[in-house]
Design an enzyme around this catalytic site. Sequence first.
Site, PDB file in Angstrom:
ATOM      1  N   GLU A   1     -25.175  31.926  27.119  1.00  0.00           N
ATOM      2  CA  GLU A   1     -24.035  32.759  26.752  1.00  0.00           C
ATOM      3  C   GLU A   1     -24.310  34.238  27.008  1.00  0.00           C
ATOM      4  O   GLU A   1     -23.413  34.979  27.438  1.00  0.00           O
ATOM      5  CB  GLU A   1     -23.678  32.526  25.290  1.00  0.00           C
ATOM      6  CG  GLU A   1     -23.140  31.121  25.023  1.00  0.00           C
ATOM      7  CD  GLU A   1     -22.963  30.823  23.550  1.00  0.00           C
ATOM      8  OE1 GLU A   1     -22.299  29.811  23.232  1.00  0.00           O
ATOM      9  OE2 GLU A   1     -23.501  31.578  22.714  1.00  0.00           O
TER      10      GLU A   1
ATOM     11  N   ASP B   1     -28.079  30.286  23.451  1.00  0.00           N
ATOM     12  CA  ASP B   1     -27.883  31.738  23.333  1.00  0.00           C
ATOM     13  C   ASP B   1     -28.106  32.432  24.676  1.00  0.00           C
ATOM     14  O   ASP B   1     -27.370  33.355  25.053  1.00  0.00           O
ATOM     15  CB  ASP B   1     -28.848  32.322  22.299  1.00  0.00           C
ATOM     16  CG  ASP B   1     -28.513  31.896  20.880  1.00  0.00           C
ATOM     17  OD1 ASP B   1     -27.396  31.391  20.655  1.00  0.00           O
ATOM     18  OD2 ASP B   1     -29.383  32.059  20.002  1.00  0.00           O
TER      19      ASP B   1
ATOM     20  N   ASP C   1     -19.953  33.969  24.708  1.00  0.00           N
ATOM     21  CA  ASP C   1     -19.292  32.804  24.116  1.00  0.00           C
ATOM     22  C   ASP C   1     -17.803  32.814  24.463  1.00  0.00           C
ATOM     23  O   ASP C   1     -17.222  31.787  24.826  1.00  0.00           O
ATOM     24  CB  ASP C   1     -19.502  32.831  22.599  1.00  0.00           C
ATOM     25  CG  ASP C   1     -18.776  31.700  21.893  1.00  0.00           C
ATOM     26  OD1 ASP C   1     -19.028  30.531  22.248  1.00  0.00           O
ATOM     27  OD2 ASP C   1     -17.960  31.972  21.000  1.00  0.00           O
TER      28      ASP C   1
END
Length: 373
Positions: free
Chosen positions: A148, A145, A52
């Site tokens: 990232e 998810d 992230d």
Amino acid sequence: MEEKDLFEKLVGQQIGNYDFNNKNLLKQAFTRRSYTEENGGENNEVLEFIGDKALDIGVVRYLVNKYGNAPSKESLNQMKWLGQKYEDEFSCELDEGELTQLKQRLVQKDTLARRIDELALADYLVMGKGDELSNRSQEKSVKEDLFEAIIGAIAIDSNWDFEKIQEAVEVMLNPDSILNSGEEIDYVTLIYQWDESFCEVPWFKYNDGSYRYTWYMQEENTVYQSWSEIDTLEKDGSGPITKRCYVKIRDDLPTFVGFGRSKNEARKYACKTAYLYLEENDLFFTIKDEIDEPTLEMAINQLEILARRDYFSLPKYVAEERHDENGNPVWQVSCSIEEFDVSYTIESSSKKSAKKEAAFEMLKYVLDNYEEE
């Protein structure tokens, strides 16, 4: 080729051929907590957290390069070689608020999930039985998810090499296509969509080195970016052309090659070369290719298939019953589709037959009149 090696090859070519020193990090990026709860080992949650932040860095660097006057690494090296110093103040076409909006647009959940779909990477997720049964790999948050986590794995493996992080971000995110707002044709997405029609994913390979050597040592059954385009690119003063990208979109077609100052730019020109070849050779997939043969018996299902594949919205049927002078039922069924100005109405003693015939007439119409955007 072993399954592990095949996984690394298939995933690697979609993320810019980043070569992991620690191959286990790549596998970990695809491993959900639900799997490790059942089987032990490490999962991708912390890699998501790292990714992230690394994604933010990659996107900010991309925006600075696109809208600011900061010199590239190659330009700085050239200035150093010439004994010059970079002494300009930094300026940018956009202010802080505008840059913030663009960054948010690039890293939002929908964008990352859509890119994972285009790259066909969710298929490689390793999950627990419960996640598999509930088909969690198709959830946007799970795809976000995964995106990232892959970037996080690259950040760790490269020891936070910002050049490599940005390179991977640009290849996976394809940010030019998101920010161009229709000003420029997005050839990368068009090639992905063309391959998707055949349930395939394009194959990419990236190399460093002089494009001139590659150009003069042309390989058989390979189509190269036009020389005039390369010449124009070289003269625009944005830095040396040091990257090349090979793209293979189907086994029976040539390999296509593009050149650029980054992997992302080289991929764009490779895909443009492929697109122009498809256009020249009339190889575009059309709506008619979706249906082998329109038939009365299958017309309702065939129309729905086209709608589910996003050619148009689901057809609407309106059925009315009346009776003839002898009291026999007469069904009148109309079929319409929001995107088309026509509708077809059929009368029959059977509601089912009337619906089939109305659908068949509409199917024939859309196959003849649908225009690709």
